[in-house]
Design a protein around this motif. Structure first.
Motif, short mmCIF file in Angstrom:
data_model
loop_
_atom_site.label_atom_id
_atom_site.label_comp_id
_atom_site.label_asym_id
_atom_site.label_seq_id
_atom_site.Cartn_x
_atom_site.Cartn_y
_atom_site.Cartn_z
N MET A 214 -12.96 20.59 -3.93
CA MET A 214 -13.57 19.44 -3.23
C MET A 214 -12.50 18.45 -2.78
N PHE A 215 -12.73 17.89 -1.61
CA PHE A 215 -11.81 16.86 -1.10
C PHE A 215 -12.61 15.66 -0.60
N GLN A 216 -12.37 14.52 -1.19
CA GLN A 216 -12.93 13.27 -0.67
C GLN A 216 -11.76 12.56 0.00
N SER A 217 -11.93 12.17 1.25
CA SER A 217 -10.81 11.53 1.96
C SER A 217 -10.14 10.54 1.02
N THR A 218 -8.83 10.70 0.89
CA THR A 218 -8.11 9.89 -0.09
C THR A 218 -7.77 8.52 0.47
N GLY A 219 -7.93 7.50 -0.35
CA GLY A 219 -7.46 6.17 0.01
C GLY A 219 -6.23 5.85 -0.83
N ALA A 220 -5.17 5.36 -0.19
CA ALA A 220 -3.95 5.05 -0.93
C ALA A 220 -4.09 3.71 -1.64
N LEU A 221 -3.16 3.42 -2.52
CA LEU A 221 -3.11 2.13 -3.20
C LEU A 221 -3.19 1.01 -2.15
N GLY A 222 -4.16 0.13 -2.34
CA GLY A 222 -4.34 -0.98 -1.39
C GLY A 222 -5.20 -0.62 -0.20
N TYR A 223 -5.53 0.64 -0.06
CA TYR A 223 -6.28 1.09 1.12
C TYR A 223 -7.48 1.96 0.71
N GLY A 224 -8.20 1.49 -0.29
CA GLY A 224 -9.42 2.22 -0.70
C GLY A 224 -9.24 3.17 -1.86
N GLU A 257 -1.43 9.73 3.05
CA GLU A 257 -2.11 8.42 3.01
C GLU A 257 -1.18 7.32 2.50
N ALA A 258 -0.42 7.62 1.45
CA ALA A 258 0.45 6.57 0.87
C ALA A 258 1.50 6.12 1.88
N TRP A 259 2.02 7.07 2.67
CA TRP A 259 3.10 6.71 3.60
C TRP A 259 2.59 6.09 4.90
N ALA A 264 4.68 0.88 2.11
CA ALA A 264 5.58 2.01 1.89
C ALA A 264 6.64 2.11 2.98
N LYS A 265 6.29 1.72 4.20
CA LYS A 265 7.21 2.04 5.29
C LYS A 265 7.87 0.84 6.00
N SER A 266 7.43 -0.38 5.70
CA SER A 266 8.05 -1.52 6.40
C SER A 266 9.54 -1.61 6.05
N SER A 267 10.32 -2.03 7.03
CA SER A 267 11.77 -2.08 6.80
C SER A 267 12.14 -3.25 5.91
N ASP A 268 13.29 -3.14 5.27
CA ASP A 268 13.76 -4.18 4.34
C ASP A 268 13.92 -5.52 5.05
N SER A 269 14.36 -5.46 6.32
CA SER A 269 14.59 -6.72 7.01
C SER A 269 13.28 -7.44 7.36
N ASP A 270 12.21 -6.64 7.58
CA ASP A 270 10.92 -7.27 7.88
C ASP A 270 10.32 -7.96 6.67
N VAL A 271 10.45 -7.32 5.51
CA VAL A 271 9.85 -7.89 4.28
C VAL A 271 10.86 -7.85 3.14
N PRO A 272 11.89 -8.67 3.22
CA PRO A 272 12.94 -8.60 2.18
C PRO A 272 12.39 -8.89 0.77
N GLY A 281 8.68 3.04 -1.12
CA GLY A 281 7.88 4.13 -0.56
C GLY A 281 7.50 5.18 -1.60
N PRO A 282 8.52 5.77 -2.25
CA PRO A 282 8.20 6.78 -3.28
C PRO A 282 7.31 6.22 -4.39
N LEU A 283 7.54 4.93 -4.71
CA LEU A 283 6.74 4.30 -5.76
C LEU A 283 5.26 4.20 -5.33
N TRP A 284 5.08 3.82 -4.06
CA TRP A 284 3.70 3.69 -3.54
C TRP A 284 2.97 5.04 -3.63
N GLU A 285 3.70 6.08 -3.30
CA GLU A 285 3.11 7.43 -3.34
C GLU A 285 2.84 7.84 -4.80
N ALA A 286 3.79 7.58 -5.67
CA ALA A 286 3.66 7.99 -7.08
C ALA A 286 2.52 7.25 -7.76
N ILE A 287 2.39 5.95 -7.50
CA ILE A 287 1.32 5.18 -8.14
C ILE A 287 -0.05 5.67 -7.67
#
Lengths: 319, 261
Positions: A214-224, A257-259, A264-272, A281-287
């Motif tokens: 069974m697959f229920q569309s996955t929601g990532a951390l912060g996104y369902g 979904e996580a990426w 997970a993907k915003s650049s360091d300069s955008d959100v230092p 990124g890897p942490l968002w996926e792992a959590i």
């Protein structure tokens, strides 16, 4: 004072499914993977047999993904154009239990590759690795119905896990999987009632219940994530109380979904203030993956090697 | 719910004839039909006309077991007939039933334990059937106490508060709902709550409607097993639907198909 035994007693269990077929059973896989079999809620082994360990299917795409951030693309920079080598790297270097070959390139808007090209890719990946395969269409009903039967036939006897069957489009894939001896993924859009309905529809075509995931569309951390979590939790409880149409193992699509998350993907300069992107990124996926493990997940689709390593370590510790 | 198919009973002419002539055909057919209709147990009652009730019970059970694998519910008020039935039972089994006198409960619980059987216990004794909630609950308490004393699994006890026909005492059905609720809370795990459903509407003109409505309402109060006409498809579907409404199964558009399996 005697401490009361609060362990619950369950009457049902999750179906056991073996994916892949070795030479002895008509395939060419070097190993098979068995999932499911749990007789309790996740990680409560004092209540009952926890079943088989959850496994990780690493994502491989038939065309280089155009939306991958450099953190995610870097580990695969040398193989993104070659699905066979990409799969080999996932298995040999990163310890993938399975490969999930996502046929994005057949989508009319993403290259509209032909069935013949898809077959060629599937064959090359089957030849490159010895683990069982998950083969996932492009989620465009018409194109999937045109391509998946041919892909299925090309992989006949390998006992792949083929996706996806939905409430509105399940007949072609179900018939194909029945004919070629594959297992099937049933999909619902974060809706337990539809999830059960698709299982019933597929089983009414005489498809064996112990070949459905069974697959229920996955929601990532912060996104369902919590919606997916609570549905999967309810699916497991239904399985344990004897609901045969909810007793199938569960697959989650965590990597993709996580990426997609900006965290997970915003650049360091955008959100230092969020810290290094390489870690984030890897942490968002792992959590996301570890959280869903607790609700009852049997196969987790993942992308980044570092997230895979973290989750594998976690599974090893908890089982 | 746990449905105990009532049809293999010597009170029905076809079964009575089958016993008399040792002709298994009708019994086999009823076993198959009730199994296909979703019966959890097949009630077996030799009726009152059998020359040798113990032998008739053994014969019926053997015929059924040769035909289907559905567990048997041995239905007799005679201890030796129950015992004879148990001697040939191969699968899971339910005894229907023991009265609530302490010595009866002792005797039946010991026997049930010997055969790993489940047991229906009635909230009545040789003095008769109580009319009120309180006295019935006293019986229910005694049954649970006896079960604990005998180290009998509570999930294998089915308490039956003895349902009266609606046209005999109209106050009774509503009392039942309170009783189901209270039995549910008597222990954890709680015993099952059972009724003999067809009795409820006997002699009425709207038999099926009355039965179906009582069952649906009963389920909402915790009724979870019944000796019933499983061949009444509307009744079985009403039970499934009541359980869906009470959130006992996950809903899907084809929930009837899923639950009938």
């Amino acid at each position: 004072m005697e401490i009361p035994n609060v362990a619950d007693k369950w009457t049902g269990s999750v179906c056991e499914i073996t994916l892949g077929a070795t030479k002895d059973s008509g395939g060419s896989r070097q190993k098979t993977i068995t999932i499911g079999g749990s007789k309790t809620v996740p990680f409560m082994d004092f209540e009952g047999n926890p079943g088989h360990k959850p496994v990780i299917a690493m994502d491989v795409y038939d065309i280089p993904p155009d939306d991958w951030t450099d953190t995610l693309a870097k580990p695969f920079a040398d193989v993104l154009n070659d699905p066979a080598q990409w799969a080999k790297k996932c298995v040999e270097q990163y310890g993938a239990d399975l490969i999930c070959l996502k046929l994005d390139g057949i989508h009319p808007d993403k290259g509209n590759r032909s069935a013949e090209e898809a077959v060629k890719t599937v064959k090359s990946v089957l030849a490159a690795v010895g683990v069982p395969l998950v083969i996932w269409g492009c989620e465009h009903d018409e194109k999937d119905n045109e391509v998946m039967p041919k892909v299925s036939q090309a992989a006949k006897g390998e006992n792949c896990l083929m996706g996806i069957a939905s409430q509105d489009n399940y007949k072609t894939l179900t018939a194909t999987c029945l004919a070629d001896g594959h297992s099937i993924i049933t999909m619902a859009p974060v809706d337990i009632n539809i999830g059960k309905q698709v299982n019933i529809l597929v089983s009414e075509m005489d498809f064996p219940l112990n070949r459905i995931v069974m697959f229920q569309s996955t929601g990532a951390l912060g996104y369902g994530l919590e919606y997916t979590y609570s549905i999967q939790e309810r699916e497991r409880l239904a399985a344990l109380t004897g609901d045969k149409m909810m007793s199938m193992p569960v697959i989650c699509d965590v990597g993709h979904e996580a990426w997609r998350a900006k965290e997970a993907k915003s650049s360091d300069s955008d959100v230092p203030q969020w810290g290094s992107k390489e870690e984030r990124g890897p942490l968002w996926e792992a959590i996301t993956a570890v959280t869903l493990l607790q609700s009852g997940a049997d196969i987790i689709r993942m992308s980044h090697p570092r997230a895979v390593a973290t989750v594998k370590k976690c599974i090893g510790r908890l089982y | 719910m746990i449905s105990i198919g009532e049809r293999i009973n010597g009170m029905f002419k076809d079964v009575r004839e089958a016993i008399k002539n040792k002709d298994p055909k009708a019994v086999k057919e009823l076993a198959i039909q009730q199994t296909e209709a979703g019966a959890s147990f097949l009630d077996v009652n030799v009726g009152t006309a059998a020359a040798d009730p113990a032998e008739a019970m053994k014969w019926l059970i053997e015929v059924i077991q040769d035909t289907v694998k559905t567990p048997i519910a041995i239905d007799s008020q005679k201890f030796d007939v129950v015992k004879a039935g148990l001697s040939v039972v191969k699968n899971e089994v339910l005894i229907n039933s023991s009265k609530g006198d302490p010595e009866e409960l002792d005797r039946y619980m010991s026997l049930s334990k010997d055969y790993n059987a489940s047991l229906i216990c009635l909230t009545m004794d040789k003095e008769g059937i109580p009319q009120d909630i309180e006295r019935r609950m006293e019986f229910a308490m005694r049954i649970v106490e006896k079960a604990v004393e005998h180290d009998f699994e509570l999930s294998k006890i089915y308490i039956d508060p003895v349902l009266f026909p609606i046209n005999v005492d109209q106050k009774q059905p509503a009392l039942m709902f309170d009783i189901f609720n209270q039995i549910k809370m008597i222990s954890d795990p709680s015993p099952h709550r059972n009724v003999g459903l067809s009795n409820f509407s006997q002699g009425t003109k709207e038999k099926r409607l009355l039965t179906r409505t009582f069952l649906s309402m009963g389920i909402s109060y915790g009724l979870d097993t019944a000796v019933m006409d499983v061949l009444d498809k509307d009744l079985m579907d009403a039970a499934i639907t009541a359980e869906i409404i009470m959130n006992q199964h996950v809903y899907s558009d084809s929930y009837l198909t899923a639950c009938r399996k």
